[in-house]
Write an enzyme that holds these catalytic residues in place. Structure first.
Site, PDB file in Angstrom:
ATOM      1  N   TRP A  72      58.987  12.979 -12.542  1.00  0.00           N
ATOM      2  CA  TRP A  72      59.017  12.157 -11.761  1.00  0.00           C
ATOM      3  C   TRP A  72      60.585  12.013 -11.419  1.00  0.00           C
ATOM      4  O   TRP A  72      61.143  10.515 -10.893  1.00  0.00           O
ATOM      5  CB  TRP A  72      58.372  10.580 -12.038  1.00  0.00           C
ATOM      6  CG  TRP A  72      56.965  10.816 -11.803  1.00  0.00           C
ATOM      7  CD1 TRP A  72      56.081  11.057 -13.083  1.00  0.00           C
ATOM      8  CD2 TRP A  72      56.120  10.745 -10.585  1.00  0.00           C
ATOM      9  NE1 TRP A  72      54.689  11.062 -12.653  1.00  0.00           N
ATOM     10  CE2 TRP A  72      54.910  10.929 -11.261  1.00  0.00           C
ATOM     11  CE3 TRP A  72      56.185  10.371  -9.524  1.00  0.00           C
ATOM     12  CZ2 TRP A  72      53.795  10.916 -10.293  1.00  0.00           C
ATOM     13  CZ3 TRP A  72      55.470  10.498  -8.612  1.00  0.00           C
ATOM     14  CH2 TRP A  72      53.921  10.528  -8.818  1.00  0.00           C
ATOM     15  N   SER A  73      61.520  12.708 -11.724  1.00  0.00           N
ATOM     16  CA  SER A  73      62.798  12.424 -11.948  1.00  0.00           C
ATOM     17  C   SER A  73      63.539  12.116 -10.468  1.00  0.00           C
ATOM     18  O   SER A  73      63.448  13.210  -9.514  1.00  0.00           O
ATOM     19  CB  SER A  73      63.619  13.668 -12.734  1.00  0.00           C
ATOM     20  OG  SER A  73      64.970  13.591 -12.397  1.00  0.00           O
TER      21      SER A  73
END
Length: 292
Positions: A64-65
């Protein structure tokens, strides 16, 4: 793309009650995908990659960066190819789907293999044409970009607040304060449990901590961890101000500011700047917390 983000005076009942002025540096407005500290931390990395004649950006991050998405977009915008090593099992989510849409190649690796980033990079073909950007844009070039926040300020402040994950943004802000010879007290809010290491990371990047104070009690259990009071706070702030924040970085740092205001930690008349570090696409992985 905004080169200089505005300083917005916030209206909130707590600020009026405590007789302080709180401004927000709206770095979230710089770009929809390369926003906030992500844009700043990538700036000099991209310039260096261009100067070296590299055509591919290689980076690292979680599924989810915000950083991974920012690199994907920056690469597409700047004429680079891009690859990212993603920590953990292969999955699909909205953030990674957008990375693919920008043309990024995603390489999923085990958490154990992920620990040795240099080895992963060396195993790639044509590494001489690739430029490696560390996880989160951490490093001296990232700090240099973040230091420019202070040179952009149009007003003087008594206190400056910023969230910290790797310490690069906070180090840059501290460096900017020293370079501009300002008398601000910098308040750093680590979003990870055991965040005292942030001070060491900042010093290793060349930051002077004499005008810096770390607040270690606002991690809410660890990185990307939340509790009901944090979710309620984020909801309340967004609804009262119309400014979107997320619970991983800005939410925790703003909670710290409000909690310290409630405890009368600031003199009346204080002028406080909160740096909005962007990263709003991270909400895509946190929306489930707001549905109860």
């Amino acid at each position: 793309m905004l080169l200089f983000s505005p300083e917005q005076l916030l209206s909130h009942p707590l600020y009026q009650q405590k007789s302080v002025q709180v401004y927000m540096k709206r770095d979230d407005m710089i770009h929809p995908f390369i926003s906030g500290n992500k844009w700043r931390k990538l700036k000099y990395n991209l310039l260096k990659a261009s100067e070296l004649g590299r055509d591919t950006l290689i980076t690292f991050g979680g599924a989810w960066s915000n950083h991974i998405l920012a690199v994907a977009c920056a690469a597409a915008s700047g004429g680079f190819q891009s690859r990212a090593f993603i920590r953990g099992e292969e999955i699909s989510n909205p953030v990674l789907d957008m990375c693919r849409l920008f043309g990024m190649e995603l390489l999923f690796v085990s958490r154990e293999a992920y620990k040795d980033k240099d080895k992963l990079f060396s195993q790639l073909e044509e590494t001489d044409r690739s430029f490696m950007i560390d996880e989160g844009g951490a490093g001296m070039d990232g700090a240099r970009g973040c230091s420019e926040i202070i040179s952009e300020l149009e007003q003087q402040y008594d206190h400056i607040f910023v969230a910290a994950g790797t310490g690069t943004t906070a180090a840059g802000v501290a460096m900017g304060i020293a370079q501009q010879d300002r008398m601000n007290l910098l308040h750093v809010v680590p979003v990870l449990k055991g965040g005292a290491f942030i001070a060491d990371e900042m010093q290793q990047l060349g930051a002077d901590l004499q005008q810096c104070r770390l607040h270690l009690d606002y991690h809410f259990g660890g990185y990307a961890k939340v509790k009901p009071e944090l979710i309620q706070f984020v909801q309340g702030f967004v609804q009262q101000t119309g400014i979107m924040i997320e619970p991983t970085y800005t939410g925790k740092a703003l909670f710290a500011l409000h909690d310290l205001l409630e405890k009368d930690m600031f003199e009346k008349g204080s002028r406080i700047l909160f740096i909005h570090t962007g990263g709003l696409t991270g909400l895509l992985g946190q929306l489930k917390h707001f549905q109860d």
